[in-house]
Write a protein that holds these residues in place. Structure first.
Motif, PDB file in Angstrom:
ATOM      1  N   GLU A   1       0.818  -1.210   0.000  1.00  0.00           N
ATOM      2  CA  GLU A   1       0.000   0.000   0.000  1.00  0.00           C
ATOM      3  C   GLU A   1       0.852   1.260   0.000  1.00  0.00           C
ATOM      4  O   GLU A   1       0.327   2.369   0.082  1.00  0.00           O
ATOM      5  CB  GLU A   1      -0.922  -0.004   1.213  1.00  0.00           C
ATOM      6  N   GLY A   2       2.165   1.089  -0.052  1.00  0.00           N
ATOM      7  CA  GLY A   2       3.050   2.242  -0.054  1.00  0.00           C
ATOM      8  C   GLY A   2       3.336   2.794   1.325  1.00  0.00           C
ATOM      9  O   GLY A   2       3.941   3.861   1.451  1.00  0.00           O
ATOM     10  N   VAL A   3       2.914   2.083   2.364  1.00  0.00           N
ATOM     11  CA  VAL A   3       3.181   2.531   3.734  1.00  0.00           C
ATOM     12  C   VAL A   3       4.659   2.298   4.044  1.00  0.00           C
ATOM     13  O   VAL A   3       5.191   1.208   3.814  1.00  0.00           O
ATOM     14  CB  VAL A   3       2.303   1.763   4.740  1.00  0.00           C
ATOM     15  N   VAL A   4       5.304   3.332   4.548  1.00  0.00           N
ATOM     16  CA  VAL A   4       6.733   3.239   4.867  1.00  0.00           C
ATOM     17  C   VAL A   4       6.924   2.418   6.144  1.00  0.00           C
ATOM     18  O   VAL A   4       6.377   2.735   7.195  1.00  0.00           O
ATOM     19  CB  VAL A   4       7.343   4.643   5.044  1.00  0.00           C
ATOM     20  N   LEU A   5       7.700   1.348   6.025  1.00  0.00           N
ATOM     21  CA  LEU A   5       7.944   0.469   7.164  1.00  0.00           C
ATOM     22  C   LEU A   5       9.282   0.755   7.825  1.00  0.00           C
ATOM     23  O   LEU A   5       9.456   0.499   9.017  1.00  0.00           O
ATOM     24  CB  LEU A   5       7.905  -0.997   6.718  1.00  0.00           C
ATOM     25  N   ALA A   6      10.242   1.238   7.038  1.00  0.00           N
ATOM     26  CA  ALA A   6      11.569   1.511   7.593  1.00  0.00           C
ATOM     27  C   ALA A   6      12.321   2.420   6.627  1.00  0.00           C
ATOM     28  O   ALA A   6      11.958   2.531   5.448  1.00  0.00           O
ATOM     29  CB  ALA A   6      12.348   0.214   7.803  1.00  0.00           C
ATOM     30  N   GLU A   7      13.332   3.070   7.120  1.00  0.00           N
ATOM     31  CA  GLU A   7      14.199   3.899   6.291  1.00  0.00           C
ATOM     32  C   GLU A   7      15.647   3.565   6.588  1.00  0.00           C
ATOM     33  O   GLU A   7      15.977   3.137   7.703  1.00  0.00           O
ATOM     34  CB  GLU A   7      13.953   5.388   6.555  1.00  0.00           C
ATOM     35  N   GLY A   8      16.505   3.742   5.586  1.00  0.00           N
ATOM     36  CA  GLY A   8      17.911   3.452   5.806  1.00  0.00           C
ATOM     37  C   GLY A   8      18.754   3.934   4.647  1.00  0.00           C
ATOM     38  O   GLY A   8      18.234   4.381   3.609  1.00  0.00           O
ATOM     39  N   ALA A   9      20.063   3.834   4.822  1.00  0.00           N
ATOM     40  CA  ALA A   9      20.985   4.286   3.781  1.00  0.00           C
ATOM     41  C   ALA A   9      21.180   3.248   2.692  1.00  0.00           C
ATOM     42  O   ALA A   9      21.585   3.581   1.579  1.00  0.00           O
ATOM     43  CB  ALA A   9      22.335   4.630   4.415  1.00  0.00           C
ATOM     44  N   GLU A  10      20.872   1.981   2.997  1.00  0.00           N
ATOM     45  CA  GLU A  10      21.081   0.905   2.043  1.00  0.00           C
ATOM     46  C   GLU A  10      19.751   0.214   1.741  1.00  0.00           C
ATOM     47  O   GLU A  10      18.832   0.214   2.573  1.00  0.00           O
ATOM     48  CB  GLU A  10      22.080  -0.117   2.588  1.00  0.00           C
ATOM     49  N   VAL A  11      19.691  -0.403   0.569  1.00  0.00           N
ATOM     50  CA  VAL A  11      18.506  -1.183   0.185  1.00  0.00           C
ATOM     51  C   VAL A  11      18.656  -2.591   0.769  1.00  0.00           C
ATOM     52  O   VAL A  11      19.640  -3.273   0.484  1.00  0.00           O
ATOM     53  CB  VAL A  11      18.374  -1.276  -1.340  1.00  0.00           C
ATOM     54  N   PRO A  12      17.700  -3.035   1.577  1.00  0.00           N
ATOM     55  CA  PRO A  12      17.787  -4.400   2.118  1.00  0.00           C
ATOM     56  C   PRO A  12      17.828  -5.433   0.989  1.00  0.00           C
ATOM     57  O   PRO A  12      17.172  -5.268  -0.049  1.00  0.00           O
ATOM     58  CB  PRO A  12      16.505  -4.531   2.948  1.00  0.00           C
TER      59      PRO A  12
END
Length: 239
Positions: A133-144
């Motif tokens: 749904e486009g809800v942000v779950l986490a943010e970070g400097a790298e792509v998991p």
């Protein structure tokens, strides 16, 4: 009174006695249940003694238990299960919640977490991990490593655009996925790829298998900077 009339009268009296006996037994049973239930209620034997949380992976169970802690000491039957569910649903990683009574004294909170489906560029730099749904779950400097990077501005383009980009990527054969360096979209009808350094204009996620065939045929026969397979019956290239 004839013999038949006398016999019918005896049958009616026997039937009435049986009904009266059954009713008396029922009254005694109901009274015992009500009395027992009232005693258990007043004695606290039906109070909520524990909250069990299931279904969590990234959501700390203690965080959910804290939101349901007000139910402890409350008779299980009187717990506001909907209110607890609404509180837990406000946690950002929670998609759905079911609150169940487990007699005699346990409350179970069943959590369904949001699932990470992609990473997208964050407005301020870095990346955001989002659900479908486009809800942000986490943010970070790298792509998991477990999610693909999709260059979609979810806030501006909407969740349907994210879904279209995901569907296109998922529809690619593994060999083509390995050569794809970027998937981007500004709308559900404008999905684009970067494959082997060339831009591929894909259009919508519809007819993806046909578009794959057309693209593979073009790339094996024509070297170009742009391949347009958005209309697979009339593909185009730009040298």
């Amino acid at each position: 009174m004839t013999w038949l009339e006398d016999r019918a009268a005896r049958v009616r009296r026997a039937s009435l006695r049986a009904r009266a006996t059954g009713l008396a037994v029922l009254v005694v049973v109901v009274a015992a249940l009500v009395g027992g239930g009232t005693w258990a209620w007043r004695a606290g034997h039906l109070d909520t003694r524990q909250v069990v949380v299931t279904g969590t992976v990234r959501v700390p169970p203690q965080q959910v238990q804290d939101l349901a802690a007000g139910a402890l000491g409350t008779p299980l039957v009187a717990v506001d299960t909907r209110g607890i569910a609404r509180s837990v649903e406000e946690l950002p990683l929670v998609l759905d919640v079911a609150v169940e009574r487990r007699w005699p004294r346990t409350l179970e909170v069943v959590v369904t977490e949001r699932e990470a489906v992609a990473a997208v560029p964050a407005p301020g730099g870095g990346f955001q991990v989002v659900d479908e749904e486009g809800v942000v779950l986490a943010e970070g400097a790298e792509v998991p490593a477990e999610v693909p990077l999709l260059r979609v501005d979810v806030e501006a383009a909407g969740a349907r655009t994210l879904t279209a980009a995901r569907e296109v990527l998922a529809g690619l054969p593994l060999e083509l996925q390995a050569r794809t360096r970027q998937v981007s979209a500004t709308s559900p009808a404008d999905v684009r790829l970067v494959v082997d350094g060339a831009e591929v204009r894909w259009g919508t996620a519809e007819d993806t298998p046909r578009k794959v065939e057309v693209l593979q045929g073009l790339m094996s026969s024509v070297e170009a900077s742009v391949y347009d397979v958005s209309s697979p019956r009339a593909p185009a290239v730009v040298p």
